[in-house]
Scaffold this motif. Structure first.
Motif, mmCIF file in Angstrom:
data_model
loop_
_atom_site.group_PDB
_atom_site.id
_atom_site.type_symbol
_atom_site.label_atom_id
_atom_site.label_comp_id
_atom_site.label_asym_id
_atom_site.label_seq_id
_atom_site.Cartn_x
_atom_site.Cartn_y
_atom_site.Cartn_z
ATOM 1 N N CYS A 206 4.737 -0.573 3.942
ATOM 2 C CA CYS A 206 4.099 0.348 2.966
ATOM 3 C C CYS A 206 5.301 1.171 2.234
ATOM 4 O O CYS A 206 6.182 1.344 2.700
ATOM 5 N N PRO B 287 0.835 -1.291 0.116
ATOM 6 C CA PRO B 287 -0.034 -0.036 0.006
ATOM 7 C C PRO B 287 0.917 1.146 0.093
ATOM 8 O O PRO B 287 2.012 1.251 0.576
ATOM 9 N N GLN C 78 -6.394 5.429 2.604
ATOM 10 C CA GLN C 78 -5.818 4.732 3.319
ATOM 11 C C GLN C 78 -5.746 5.233 4.888
ATOM 12 O O GLN C 78 -4.912 5.547 5.536
ATOM 13 N N LEU D 115 -3.666 3.616 7.388
ATOM 14 C CA LEU D 115 -2.160 3.728 7.359
ATOM 15 C C LEU D 115 -1.862 5.285 7.632
ATOM 16 O O LEU D 115 -0.946 5.706 8.276
ATOM 17 N N LEU E 121 1.161 5.462 1.070
ATOM 18 C CA LEU E 121 0.763 6.497 1.718
ATOM 19 C C LEU E 121 1.350 7.868 1.218
ATOM 20 O O LEU E 121 2.567 7.829 1.139
ATOM 21 N N ASP F 201 -2.795 11.525 1.522
ATOM 22 C CA ASP F 201 -3.524 10.836 2.663
ATOM 23 C C ASP F 201 -3.373 11.843 3.795
ATOM 24 O O ASP F 201 -4.259 11.731 4.679
#
Lengths: 326, 515
Positions: free
Chosen positions: A52, A22, A252, A255, A24, A79
């Motif tokens: 991540c 993922p 996210q 996160l 961020l 994010d």
């Protein structure tokens, strides 16, 4: 241009396939991501624990950062936004783009922190920096009456400049225009940003420059040079508290929360003092780095709360303009 | 083909001009459309407008007026190191703003060299901050450009005219009236318009040298509207105002820039028999050299200390900058050559106007507009370098056109009829006549564009990707991290690279030719 677009599209497609981790994305100001700022160390430390990819994107400064978020609106790629200060919080909240976070910590700020959306990560006091062997005035009145020359930043294009505006206004209220009128002949010039002002000061264009009480720490720790000091003003020093927040539209959210928790942890806070040259928002268990104990600590901290700051800004700016345009 | 009166196809140039206009007006309209409220024009804006116009007019007039005797002296005299001097004098123009400010104040500031020297005699330091400081800084930036453009005018006078003048015993005033003044009348309006337009969008220089908010320009108000107020309507309105002012100046310049060229010659090396006053020429050259080279010397001296311990990142950024400059120069030539050719036919004044728009456009507006347009399609950071290269090319376009257009006009006027009588097609005329005969101007334009692109921060900061930085951006980052010494080293490297690029391209165009 068309080929470039296709090439860029292919590139991003391939990187999306390669990245099964993922991502961020954190928007911040440019000096945070520069190789001399906290960015590279923060990225390494966070990626070691999050499984991540941390994607730090630098935008000029705090004010430009907020503009970028407003420009992108609800579709922003960000994010988390890291790098606004208290003077921008109200405008940021009015956009409705930010979401509350559950982060709490034992903040080492001279003021109490209650905001639910924005989490502080570092702070500092604005101050006039001068050569340690020269004497400095003890307050704005003494500065205005004497012939010490200063360089300041423009509140319309720089966050320290805006900080100074609110500093004088919160210390002197309705007398602020008189103070500015008195300071007019002390001000050598007004610059667009911090770098120009500090560069001119180091060249000897003025006796003092608007910066932070932590600036002498850079010279002491990184350059082993104890020749700079910050003048202590007895009416108190205005604070800059730098904050981060999660965006409501993030894809996210977990996160992002994890990052904000990480931000107030020892690992992150230890990086801040000698890369961002500010005080950490939470004192790390190892304490402050050696050299920080030599810094000027103001007896009184000034900070206007965000909602009032937004209103105060316009009035103070008008007063500043009329006093210095004579 | 019976209609054809000139061996030139104007359509590629028209297309290029349309692209440029679309980029500049399109980004402005994009921002206007994104605005939530209509822009307001307040009393503070009026005083910003007044100050902006005052300083721009003064700077343009002074730069152009001073450029005439300096260029005249350089055109008349031959001395060792003349070429190097001409090249070096162009350097202020390409420095990043922040570096130029620091260099200028190291010489003219309160603690500068001149004030120090005055101090030795017990005199007070000079007061540089104010309108005169702003004008001084703008003349410092633009005198080299103005001088080069005027000097080029002198060099384009056919050698035969000077020979004839010498035979007829023309000297002094007569020479000026018959040969030099008609050339100046053709060149100077364009020079004035270009310098005026550059100074119109000044921000950091005007504010810092102006000494405070008295020296507020429209560009500062645009910046404030974008970043601190997020008032896009206001930003679009103010930027539109800048465009209108620049277009007005350009139209006035086109109107006054009348007069034919001085006809064809045989391209002999120019020889001058008129003497002028050697002492006066020497003084003009020396004064201009000292004024322009002292601040550069201070940039070199400050940079020297940091030059040998710069982080390796600075060198990587330098490589990026070289690539951007190369791409930008290629784009520039693809736009400027067809446009100059089309303008040379004399019926496409609108193309010339499109060309000068690049100067009037605020980089913030172009950058932000492109950002809004690109974002739905692709991540802007992925296009940071191509966009920077294209925007740099558009910003350099007005200068390139000022350099190319007079020469293109002369060549079309001189050889157009001959080419038609030979039934030469457009392409052959373009490659065999225009490209071949305009090599010095093309080299100069390419060199200037490469150097400008190398030194300009441009729009990269808006599209920034932390992994990619150009040299100017890296210099700003170093300064932001207190690393003033390394930044000064970076500035010296930038100066060397920009001058190097300029030198190579400019010399390349002048092989076999006399400067």
């Amino acid at each position: 241009m068309k080929h470039l677009l296709i090439a860029a599209g292919l590139l991003s497609a391939t990187s999306a396939i390669a990245a099964d981790k993922p991502q961020l994305t954190v928007y911040t100001y440019d000096s945070f991501v520069s190789d001399w700022g906290p960015g590279p160390k923060v990225k390494e430390a966070f990626e070691a624990q999050c499984d991540c990819d941390l994607n730090l994107v630098g935008v000029e400064d705090g004010a430009a950062l907020l503009s970028r978020i407003r420009l992108e609106g609800e579709n922003s790629d960000a994010d988390v936004v890291l790098g606004l200060d208290t003077n921008l919080i109200t405008a940021a909240k009015e956009t409705g783009l930010f979401a509350p976070s559950a982060v709490s910590a034992d903040f080492a700020l001279p003021v109490e922190w209650t905001d639910e959306v924005f989490v502080p990560y570092d702070w500092g006091y604005f101050a006039f920096v001068h050569n340690a062997d020269a004497s400095a005035p003890a307050n704005f009145r003494e500065l205005a009456d004497g012939d010490t020359k200063i360089i300041i930043q423009d509140p319309r294009s720089s966050t320290p400049g805006l900080g100074l505006l609110l500093w004088v206004k919160s210390a002197y209220g309705d007398e602020a225009p008189d103070i500015w009128a008195g300071l007019a002949d002390n001000i050598v010039t007004v610059t667009k940003g911090w770098s120009e002002a500090y560069g001119l000061f180091l060249e000897g264009e003025a006796d003092m420059v608007l910066s932070y009480t932590t600036s002498p720490a850079y010279h002491l720790i990184a350059e082993d040079d104890a020749s700079k000091a910050a003048a202590a003003f007895d009416e108190g020093h205005y604070m800059q508290v730098e904050v981060a927040a999660k965006l409501a539209g993030t894809d996210q959210p977990e996160l992002a929360d994890q990052f904000l928790e990480f931000m107030v942890s020892d690992t992150f806070q230890q990086i801040i003092p000698t890369t961002n040259w500010m005080y950490p928002a939470v004192t790390p268990s190892s304490g402050l780095p050696e050299g920080f104990e030599t810094l000027t600590v103001p007896e009184k901290s000034l900070l206007v709360d965000p909602e009032k700051a937004a209103v105060m800004r316009d009035k103070a700016l008008a007063e500043w303009l009329s006093a210095l345009s004579q | 083909m019976a209609e054809r009166t000139q061996p030139v196809n104007p359509w590629p140039g028209t297309g290029a001009a349309a692209l440029v206009a679309a980029l500049i007006l399109g980004t402005l309209v994009t921002i206007g459309l994104r605005a939530e409220t209509g822009g307001q024009f307040g009393p503070a804006d009026w005083s910003a407008l007044r100050f902006t116009l005052t300083q721009a007019v003064l700077s343009a007039v002074l730069s152009a007026v001073l450029a005439v005797p300096v260029a005249r002296a350089l055109a008349r005299r031959r001395f060792p190191g003349r070429r190097v001097l001409i090249a070096l004098m162009g350097a202020p123009f390409i420095l990043p703003v922040i570096v130029a400010i620091l260099g200028l104040l190291q010489v003219f500031g309160r603690a500068g060299w001149i004030s120090d020297a005055l101090g030795v005699f017990g005199l007070p330091p000079i007061r540089i901050y104010g309108l005169h400081g702003v004008v001084l800084a703008h003349v410092f930036f633009n005198l080299p450009l103005a001088t080069r453009l005027v000097l080029q005018g002198w060099q384009e006078i056919p050698a035969e005219r000077f020979r004839l003048a010498a035979q007829l015993g023309c000297d002094g005033m007569a020479m000026f009236r018959l040969i030099e003044w008609p050339m100046l009348r053709r060149i100077l309006p364009g020079v004035l318009a270009v310098v005026f337009a550059i100074c119109l969008t000044s921000f950091a220089v005007a504010l810092t040298l102006g000494g405070g908010p008295r020296a507020t320009t429209i560009e500062l108000a645009i910046y404030q509207a974008f970043t601190y107020d997020f008032d896009l309507g206001r930003a679009a309105l103010l930027s539109g105002l800048q465009l209108v002012l620049t277009v007005a100046a350009a139209m006035a310049a086109l109107r006054f820039s009348r007069g034919d060229g001085l006809g064809a010659g045989l391209d002999r090396a120019i020889r001058r028999w008129d003497g002028g006053i050697p002492v006066a020429d020497t003084l003009w050259i020396a004064a201009a050299a000292i004024f322009l080279l002292l601040p550069l010397a201070s940039v070199v001296i400050s940079g020297f200390a940091g030059f040998f311990d710069m982080p390796v990142l600075v060198f990587r950024a330098a490589l990026t900058s070289i690539l951007v400059a190369a791409a930008s120069t290629a784009v520039l030539l693809l736009l400027a050559l067809p446009m100059a050719t089309a303008i040379a036919t004399g019926r496409y004044g609108i193309i010339e106007l499109c060309g000068i728009l690049g100067l009037a456009a605020s980089p913030l507006v172009i950058g932000t507009g492109l950002f809004i347009l690109i974002r739905p399609v692709v991540n802007p950071a992925a296009l940071a370098l191509p966009v920077t290269a294209v925007v740099n090319a558009v910003m350099a376009l007005p200068f390139a056109l000022r350099i190319l257009v007079p020469a293109a006009q002369d060549n079309v006027a001189r050889y157009g009829r001959l080419a038609l009588s030979l039934d030469m097609n457009n392409r052959t005329f373009f490659s065999r006549i225009l490209l071949a005969r305009m090599r010095p101007q093309i080299g100069f334009a390419a060199g200037l564009s490469a150097a400008l692109s190398m030194g300009d921060l441009g729009v990269i900061a808006l599209f920034a990707d932390p992994q990619i930085a150009t040299l100017p951006l890296q210099i700003y980052r170093l300064m932001g991290a207190y690393q003033m010494q390394a930044a000064a080293g970076g500035a010296l490297l930038l100066l060397i690279l920009s001058m190097g690029a300029f030198w190579i391209l400019d010399r390349g165009g002048r092989r076999h030719a006399e400067t």
